[in-house]
Design an enzyme around this catalytic site. Structure first.
Site, mmCIF file in Angstrom:
data_model
loop_
_atom_site.group_PDB
_atom_site.id
_atom_site.type_symbol
_atom_site.label_atom_id
_atom_site.label_comp_id
_atom_site.label_asym_id
_atom_site.label_seq_id
_atom_site.Cartn_x
_atom_site.Cartn_y
_atom_site.Cartn_z
ATOM 1 C CD GLU A 239 -69.310 5.906 -39.807
ATOM 2 O OE1 GLU A 239 -68.357 5.139 -39.628
ATOM 3 O OE2 GLU A 239 -69.186 7.022 -40.306
ATOM 4 C CB CYS B 61 -71.388 13.044 -36.595
ATOM 5 S SG CYS B 61 -69.703 12.651 -37.047
#
Ligand code: NAD
Length: 455
Positions: free
Chosen positions: A226, A261
């Site tokens: 990720e 993110c």
């Protein structure tokens, strides 16, 4: 390892890092303990994690304070993070049995075909600091429920939080050897890569993710990544409430100091609504209360890492050198702590670092566009593929754009959002594999297909 409060630059703790021998010993213990953990019934493992879910609520206040002191997010955002993590755990508690129990997929006289979901074994969870609870629970909760042992390496910037997570999991009933915290930074991470683990689950930057993927490839075990993003949103002309949209997008760009993110990192606005948008957006950003994250009402605290200040300064200078205009912010604050003023740049273009490289800080570029085609081309001009969003009242235009965007998540009239019911996945430089949703339950298992003939 020195733990520094980024708001005050004071030393708040001193910890000994695990050396490679200690990590090897932790691994051997985990290998042994995993076998009996996998023998617990699925229901029992779920009940243990339910206790962890309850303990997070019970200790929320002190956990939030620790998180704020070591990584600098405003206290209210630390509590929000713990609440959000509990929401994700609830999803896993309610849905894991459904996706992990063996399923009979075919039956005829004399033959049954069945899929079983077996645990991987001992897995590494190498984690990031920006949302240690959220990105952590995506991995270690379903990982443990599926019967794995977890070697959890929190980021070196949130080790105290990592240790608290370990304590609460053990208090909840996860055997100590089944969940072990690895204390350290890059070197400790490297040791995990050298061990014969059964899966690697990483959250962090593209650079480290790529390195890990290459390094563990020959082990032939699952490796999920990720990674970062340069997430764009596009505001179309078919909108009524431009100030409301501008405020929502500003929150998506500056929440957690832009250290998410899926933060909004690039904004494209149709020329017909551009001026209204920029005015409302800048006014909103100028209204943010900046200060010590432990003070009530503060929305922008310090950055977690000192080094990020020069990255942001460089992006601002590069943009100005290439013709951008600075509407607010643009520099570090003249005070103790790693503070950077919330920054808005306009007259930006795709040649500028601020529109190309992940900023991971309180800085944003807004670019004017004259058509959906132009916006689409600009949004797609990136190696990243985490999230993309469009704001419009026109359903047909939204659907057409979102279908063409190459990202793991697609937002319509929203941004910077994660749901436990949907897969969280990045494409290309934003990662590989998915957490959350049913995909993120089964990601921590290996399937076995049973072909059962009883005659
Ligand atoms: P990072 O890559 O610097 O570090 C991540 C982790 O990897 C840390 O625990 C670190 O100690 C470890 N590490 C560093 N070098 C290593 C090595 N050589 N071998 C093994 N482990 C090593 O990232 P970060 O600064 O902690 O996190 C910020 C990045 O994470 C941003 O790019 C952000 O977008 C991304 N992120 C992505 C998601 C997502 O869900 N896609 C979520 C949060 C953060």
């Amino acid at each position: 390892m020195q733990i520094i409060n980024p708001a005050t630059e004071e030393l708040i703790a001193h910890l000994d890092e695990d050396n490679s021998t200690q990590i090897q010993t932790k691994f051997e213990k985990a290998r042994q303990a995993q076998k009996s953990w996998a023998q617990f019934t699925l229901t029992d493992r779920i009940e243990v994690l339910r206790k962890f879910y309850e303990l997070l609520a019970e200790y929320k206040q002190s956990l939030g304070e620790i998180l704020t002191r070591e990584m600098g997010k405003p206290l209210a955002q630390a509590y929000n993070e713990i609440n959000g993590a509990r929401g994700r755990i609830e999803f896993f508690l309610e849905n894991s049995a459904n996706y992990l129990n063996p399923e009979t997929v075919w039956k005829e006289p004399g033959l049954e075909e069945k899929i079983a979901y077996e645990s991987l074994g001992v897995i590494a969870n190498i984690s990031a600091w920006n949302y240690p609870y959220l990105v952590g629970v995506n991995v270690f909760v379903p990982g443990l429920i599926a019967g794995n042992a977890v070697l959890y390496k929190p980021s070196e910037f949130t080790t105290l939080t990592g240790l608290e997570i370990g304590k609460l999991l053990h208090q909840a009933g996860v055997p100590e050897e089944v969940f072990q915290v690895i204390i350290g930074g890059k070197e400790a991470g490297e040791t995990l890569l050298s061990l014969p683990l059964d899966g690697y689950f990483f959250t962090g930057s593209y650079k480290t993710g790529k390195y890990i993927y290459e390094k563990v490839a020959s082990k032939m075990v699952p490796c999920q990544l990720e990674l970062g993003g340069k997430d764009p949103v596009y505001v179309l002309d078919s909108n009524e409430n431009i100030p409301g949209i501008a405020r929502g997008i500003a929150d998506g760009a500056f929440y957690n100091n832009g250290q998410s993110c899926c933060s909004v990192e690039r904004i494209y606005v149709h020329e017909k609504v551009y001026e209204d948008f920029v005015n409302a957006f800048t006014e909103e950003v100028k209204s943010y209360k900046i200060g010590n994250p432990e003070e009530t009402g503060v929305y922008v605290g310090p950055l977690t890492r000192k080094e990020q200040i020069s990255v942001l300064e460089n992006q601002v200078q590069d943009a100005l050198d290439k013709g951008a205009q600075l509407l607010t912010g643009g520099k570090a604050l003249d005070r103790k702590g790693y503070y950077f003023a919330p920054t808005v740049l306009v007259n930006v273009n795709a040649s500028m670092l601020v529109m190309r490289e992940e900023s991971f800080g309180p800085i944003i570029g807004i670019q004017k566009v004259s058509s959906d085609e132009e916006a689409l081309a600009l949004m797609q001009d990136t190696e990243y593929g985490l999230t993309t969003g469009v704001y419009t009242q026109d359903t047909a235009r939204a659907e057409k754009l979102l279908a063409q965007l190459d990202s793991g998540s697609a937002y319509w009239n929203c941004c910077d959002r994660v749901s436990p019911r949907l897969p969280w996945s990045g494409r290309r430089h934003s990662g590989l594999g998915a957490t959350l949703s049913h995909l993120g339950i089964r990601a921590f298992t290996k399937p076995k297909g049973y072909h059962l003939r009883n005659s």
